[in-house]
Design an enzyme around this catalytic site. Structure first.
Site, PDB file in Angstrom:
ATOM      1  N   LYS A 167     -47.485 -22.286   7.297  1.00 54.71           N
ATOM      2  CA  LYS A 167     -48.343 -23.507   7.817  1.00 54.71           C
ATOM      3  C   LYS A 167     -49.078 -22.772   8.985  1.00 54.71           C
ATOM      4  O   LYS A 167     -50.288 -23.087   9.205  1.00 54.71           O
ATOM      5  CB  LYS A 167     -47.429 -24.407   8.389  1.00 54.71           C
ATOM      6  CG  LYS A 167     -46.780 -25.202   7.008  1.00 54.71           C
ATOM      7  CD  LYS A 167     -45.796 -26.320   7.557  1.00 54.71           C
ATOM      8  CE  LYS A 167     -45.244 -26.833   6.181  1.00 54.71           C
ATOM      9  NZ  LYS A 167     -43.823 -27.556   6.609  1.00 54.71           N
ATOM     10  N   GLN A 224     -40.062 -29.580  10.889  1.00 59.40           N
ATOM     11  CA  GLN A 224     -39.515 -29.022   9.689  1.00 59.40           C
ATOM     12  C   GLN A 224     -37.944 -29.461   9.383  1.00 59.40           C
ATOM     13  O   GLN A 224     -37.158 -29.280  10.114  1.00 59.40           O
ATOM     14  CB  GLN A 224     -39.495 -27.463   9.765  1.00 59.40           C
ATOM     15  CG  GLN A 224     -38.998 -26.753   8.489  1.00 59.40           C
ATOM     16  CD  GLN A 224     -40.400 -27.001   7.509  1.00 59.40           C
ATOM     17  OE1 GLN A 224     -41.697 -26.999   7.981  1.00 59.40           O
ATOM     18  NE2 GLN A 224     -39.914 -27.251   6.268  1.00 59.40           N
ATOM     19  N   ASP A 268     -47.478 -35.230   8.411  1.00 57.48           N
ATOM     20  CA  ASP A 268     -46.596 -35.273   7.332  1.00 57.48           C
ATOM     21  C   ASP A 268     -46.296 -36.469   6.429  1.00 57.48           C
ATOM     22  O   ASP A 268     -45.940 -36.679   5.134  1.00 57.48           O
ATOM     23  CB  ASP A 268     -44.924 -34.707   7.563  1.00 57.48           C
ATOM     24  CG  ASP A 268     -44.510 -33.256   7.490  1.00 57.48           C
ATOM     25  OD1 ASP A 268     -45.372 -32.843   6.729  1.00 57.48           O
ATOM     26  OD2 ASP A 268     -43.522 -32.872   8.138  1.00 57.48           O
TER      27      ASP A 268
END
Ligand code: NAP
Length: 294
Positions: free
Chosen positions: A53, A97, A120
């Site tokens: 990322k 994460q 997200d």
């Protein structure tokens, strides 16, 4: 032989488009978009995802920040960092994460993220907006699959789409998106899971099969119908004798399915890179909303 739905190629096109927008922003003397990531512990796959990322941010011209915590971090410490990122005027979006260690309540963490920075798309507010077909951040993997179907002009209207796996981040949102009144969408959706009896009776009748279960080579050629479109989300690390010690294997038995399917995604190089590109797209969206609201 099936058409390969080349996620690597399409993801590069999308990242190029983002880069062009960011170059214009910077040429206008405005700051570039900024994505932050919170990484807890030393899970190899999570570390690799976050590294990727950060690389993507560099490629598209975003600023990125990484906040790492040991696996013994307390929930309170994480919540404090989230609050700081929620308030930061310099950070447009951030991700935590997953998975998180056992002592951390994942729900609490997701709920603490400001939905406007939830790139997200995991916050219930954003999930609800998605389900109601309102503009919002779509979760990156389903968003990436939609983009791939769109770029390859795969006809989804009136088609029977069977999804294997009902996770919050892939299967469930994908089932909602394929059933929405839009393109890609307008499909008749069957959402299957580990309690589905005789799953092959569903997959054999599907025009589109999307696998997200995490079981290497689960879907065989004899389980699909001639001309089906097959989208493989699965990524499992399977040990091998390579330098890395493992290879990435999808849920689809590519060899047998590609003989029968009309179009198919490879692993790697299919849904994975698309997921990465869509996180960048969501961050750009968060940036545009935050900067123009200032
Ligand atoms: P998950 O949370 O691991 O859940 C797996 C789902 O599959 C569950 O709903 C489970 O059913 C279902 N399932 C398991 N075995 C099954 C079977 N034999 N038949 C039918 N359904 C079955 O799923 P996830 O997080 O979505 O991950 C799935 C896979 O996608 C993993 O390999 C993951 O690494 C990969 N992934 C890839 C990307 C990408 O960017 N390419 C992104 C996210 C995930 P129950 O609900 O009944 O338990």
């Amino acid at each position: 032989m099936a058409t390969i739905l080349d996620g690597l190629k399409v993801s590069k096109e999308i990242k190029n488009e983002i880069r062009i927008e960011v170059d214009k922003i910077v040429a206008d003397r405005r700051r570039p978009p900024h994505l932050a990531a919170i990484l807890v512990g030393n899970n190899g796959a999570s570390q690799a995802y976050v590294r990727n990322k950060i690389t993507d941010c560099k490629e598209v011209g975003f600023k990125s920040s990484l906040f790492t915590f040991s696996s013994t971090v307390s929930e309170a410490e994480l919540l404090e960092k989230i609050e700081e990122l929620n308030k930061s005027k310099d950070i447009d979006g951030f991700i935590v994460q997953l998975p998180l260690p056992k002592q951390i309540d994942q729900e609490k963490i997701i709920m603490a993220i400001d939905p406007r920075k939830d790139v997200d798309g995991f916050h219930p507010e954003n999930f609800g907006k998605m389900a109601l077909e309102m503009a919002t951040f779509l979760p990156a993997t389903p968003f990436g699959i939609l983009a791939l179907l769109e770029r390859y002009q795969i006809d989804t209207k009136g088609k029977h789409c069977v999804i294997i796996g009902r996770s919050r981040i892939v299967g469930k949102p994908m089932s909602i998106l394929m059933g929405r009144k839009d393109f890609p969408g307008n499909s008749t959706v069957t959402l299957t899971h580990s309690y589905t009896a005789h799953i092959e009776e569903f997959t054999k009748n599907a025009d589109i099969v999307i696998t997200a279960l995490g079981d290497p080579n689960f879907l065989k050629g004899e389980m699909i119908k001639n001309g089906a479109v097959v989208i493989d989300v699965g990524i499992t690390r399977v040990e091998d004798t390579s330098e890395k010690g493992y290879k990435l294997v999808g849920d689809v038995d590519f060899e047998s399915c590609s003989e029968v399917a009309s179009a198919i995604t490879p692993v790697p190089g299919g849904v994975g890179p698309m997921t990465r590109a869509m996180l960048m797209k969501n961050t750009l969206l968060a940036y545009k909303t935050s900067v123009y609201n200032d």
